[in-house]
Design a protein around this motif. Sequence first.
Motif, PDB file in Angstrom:
ATOM      1  N   ALA A  66      45.607  20.234  37.706  1.00  0.00           N
ATOM      2  CA  ALA A  66      44.276  20.107  38.316  1.00  0.00           C
ATOM      3  C   ALA A  66      44.100  21.104  39.452  1.00  0.00           C
ATOM      4  N   VAL A  67      45.150  21.339  40.227  1.00  0.00           N
ATOM      5  CA  VAL A  67      45.078  22.334  41.301  1.00  0.00           C
ATOM      6  C   VAL A  67      44.841  23.725  40.709  1.00  0.00           C
ATOM      7  N   LEU A  68      45.571  24.046  39.646  1.00  0.00           N
ATOM      8  CA  LEU A  68      45.389  25.354  39.000  1.00  0.00           C
ATOM      9  C   LEU A  68      43.993  25.505  38.404  1.00  0.00           C
ATOM     10  N   ILE A  69      43.479  24.448  37.780  1.00  0.00           N
ATOM     11  CA  ILE A  69      42.124  24.508  37.215  1.00  0.00           C
ATOM     12  C   ILE A  69      41.096  24.665  38.314  1.00  0.00           C
ATOM     13  N   PHE A  70      41.280  23.953  39.429  1.00  0.00           N
ATOM     14  CA  PHE A  70      40.345  24.080  40.545  1.00  0.00           C
ATOM     15  C   PHE A  70      40.338  25.504  41.093  1.00  0.00           C
ATOM     16  N   ILE A  71      41.509  26.080  41.284  1.00  0.00           N
ATOM     17  CA  ILE A  71      41.598  27.461  41.791  1.00  0.00           C
ATOM     18  C   ILE A  71      40.997  28.431  40.780  1.00  0.00           C
ATOM     19  N   GLY A  72      41.292  28.219  39.492  1.00  0.00           N
ATOM     20  CA  GLY A  72      40.717  29.075  38.450  1.00  0.00           C
ATOM     21  C   GLY A  72      39.202  28.994  38.407  1.00  0.00           C
ATOM     22  N   ASN A  73      38.655  27.788  38.544  1.00  0.00           N
ATOM     23  CA  ASN A  73      37.199  27.636  38.575  1.00  0.00           C
ATOM     24  C   ASN A  73      36.600  28.329  39.786  1.00  0.00           C
ATOM     25  N   ALA A  74      37.228  28.167  40.922  1.00  0.00           N
ATOM     26  CA  ALA A  74      36.699  28.799  42.132  1.00  0.00           C
ATOM     27  C   ALA A  74      36.687  30.318  41.978  1.00  0.00           C
ATOM     28  N   VAL A  75      37.747  30.887  41.425  1.00  0.00           N
ATOM     29  CA  VAL A  75      37.806  32.341  41.221  1.00  0.00           C
ATOM     30  C   VAL A  75      36.765  32.776  40.196  1.00  0.00           C
ATOM     31  N   LEU A  76      36.643  32.028  39.101  1.00  0.00           N
ATOM     32  CA  LEU A  76      35.686  32.379  38.053  1.00  0.00           C
ATOM     33  C   LEU A  76      34.254  32.303  38.562  1.00  0.00           C
ATOM     34  N   PHE A  77      33.911  31.229  39.248  1.00  0.00           N
ATOM     35  CA  PHE A  77      32.541  31.094  39.735  1.00  0.00           C
ATOM     36  C   PHE A  77      32.241  32.100  40.844  1.00  0.00           C
ATOM     37  N   TYR A  78      33.230  32.443  41.657  1.00  0.00           N
ATOM     38  CA  TYR A  78      33.028  33.479  42.663  1.00  0.00           C
ATOM     39  C   TYR A  78      32.769  34.819  41.982  1.00  0.00           C
ATOM     40  N   SER A  79      33.517  35.107  40.929  1.00  0.00           N
ATOM     41  CA  SER A  79      33.324  36.357  40.196  1.00  0.00           C
ATOM     42  C   SER A  79      31.951  36.410  39.551  1.00  0.00           C
ATOM     43  N   VAL A  80      31.526  35.309  38.960  1.00  0.00           N
ATOM     44  CA  VAL A  80      30.210  35.271  38.322  1.00  0.00           C
ATOM     45  C   VAL A  80      29.112  35.369  39.375  1.00  0.00           C
ATOM     46  N   ALA A  81      29.300  34.722  40.523  1.00  0.00           N
ATOM     47  CA  ALA A  81      28.277  34.752  41.567  1.00  0.00           C
ATOM     48  C   ALA A  81      28.132  36.144  42.175  1.00  0.00           C
ATOM     49  N   THR A  82      29.228  36.880  42.299  1.00  0.00           N
ATOM     50  CA  THR A  82      29.147  38.201  42.927  1.00  0.00           C
ATOM     51  C   THR A  82      28.878  39.313  41.932  1.00  0.00           C
ATOM     52  N   ARG A  83      29.412  39.194  40.710  1.00  0.00           N
ATOM     53  CA  ARG A  83      29.257  40.261  39.722  1.00  0.00           C
ATOM     54  C   ARG A  83      28.193  39.967  38.675  1.00  0.00           C
ATOM     55  N   GLY A  84      28.000  38.714  38.346  1.00  0.00           N
ATOM     56  CA  GLY A  84      27.152  38.333  37.232  1.00  0.00           C
ATOM     57  C   GLY A  84      28.015  38.111  35.992  1.00  0.00           C
ATOM     58  N   TYR A  85      27.424  37.478  34.984  1.00  0.00           N
ATOM     59  CA  TYR A  85      28.183  37.160  33.778  1.00  0.00           C
ATOM     60  C   TYR A  85      28.632  38.412  33.035  1.00  0.00           C
ATOM     61  N   GLY A  86      27.733  39.393  32.919  1.00  0.00           N
ATOM     62  CA  GLY A  86      28.056  40.602  32.165  1.00  0.00           C
ATOM     63  C   GLY A  86      29.239  41.353  32.734  1.00  0.00           C
ATOM     64  N   ARG A  87      29.241  41.541  34.032  1.00  0.00           N
ATOM     65  CA  ARG A  87      30.355  42.274  34.652  1.00  0.00           C
ATOM     66  C   ARG A  87      31.632  41.458  34.683  1.00  0.00           C
ATOM     67  N   THR A  88      31.514  40.129  34.744  1.00  0.00           N
ATOM     68  CA  THR A  88      32.714  39.293  34.679  1.00  0.00           C
ATOM     69  C   THR A  88      33.358  39.419  33.305  1.00  0.00           C
ATOM     70  N   ILE A  89      32.548  39.400  32.262  1.00  0.00           N
ATOM     71  CA  ILE A  89      33.086  39.573  30.908  1.00  0.00           C
ATOM     72  C   ILE A  89      33.657  40.977  30.754  1.00  0.00           C
ATOM     73  N   ASP A  90      32.987  41.983  31.329  1.00  0.00           N
ATOM     74  CA  ASP A  90      33.528  43.347  31.285  1.00  0.00           C
ATOM     75  C   ASP A  90      34.873  43.440  32.000  1.00  0.00           C
ATOM     76  N   ALA A  91      35.040  42.662  33.072  1.00  0.00           N
ATOM     77  CA  ALA A  91      36.316  42.668  33.797  1.00  0.00           C
ATOM     78  C   ALA A  91      37.420  41.995  32.982  1.00  0.00           C
ATOM     79  N   LEU A  92      37.047  41.054  32.110  1.00  0.00           N
ATOM     80  CA  LEU A  92      38.038  40.387  31.266  1.00  0.00           C
ATOM     81  C   LEU A  92      38.409  41.217  30.035  1.00  0.00           C
ATOM     82  N   THR A  93      37.595  42.197  29.689  1.00  0.00           N
ATOM     83  CA  THR A  93      37.821  42.985  28.472  1.00  0.00           C
ATOM     84  C   THR A  93      39.157  43.721  28.465  1.00  0.00           C
TER      85      THR A  93
END
Length: 141
Positions: free
Chosen positions: A11-38
Amino acid sequence: MRAIKALTALAVLIFIGNAVLFYSVATRGYGRTIDALTPVFGSYDSLVLALIAVASLMSIPVTALFGIIGIVLAKRFGRSALALGLLCCVLSAGIFVLWKEYSGAPGPTAPSGPAPVTRQATPNPPSRRAGDPSLDRRRNQ
């Protein structure tokens, strides 16, 4: 007790992962977040993002359930089970708040009631009146 410890760590890892993911989406947007995962996941980047989202959403009730089980078993296993149970409940609530606030889910500030009426364009525009001073000023400019 081992299951509660393992789930709390997860649960701690999922919480940290969610926080990082949502921060990335909030600052970059969905398109750039997916581009960063490519570069990491190749053409499966959208699938990985969807799997992370599904695992995160399913972890909310599961983590809360194990938290309640930990609290109930506190009489048998002691304070550590109580602390881990409470931590699981807090993390479950935290993951829920992250999803509610930052995932685009409508909250209490969503507009309610009918949509406002906007002025529609008419096929026949109003005719100009002869001698209108505002029209004469526009022509002379």
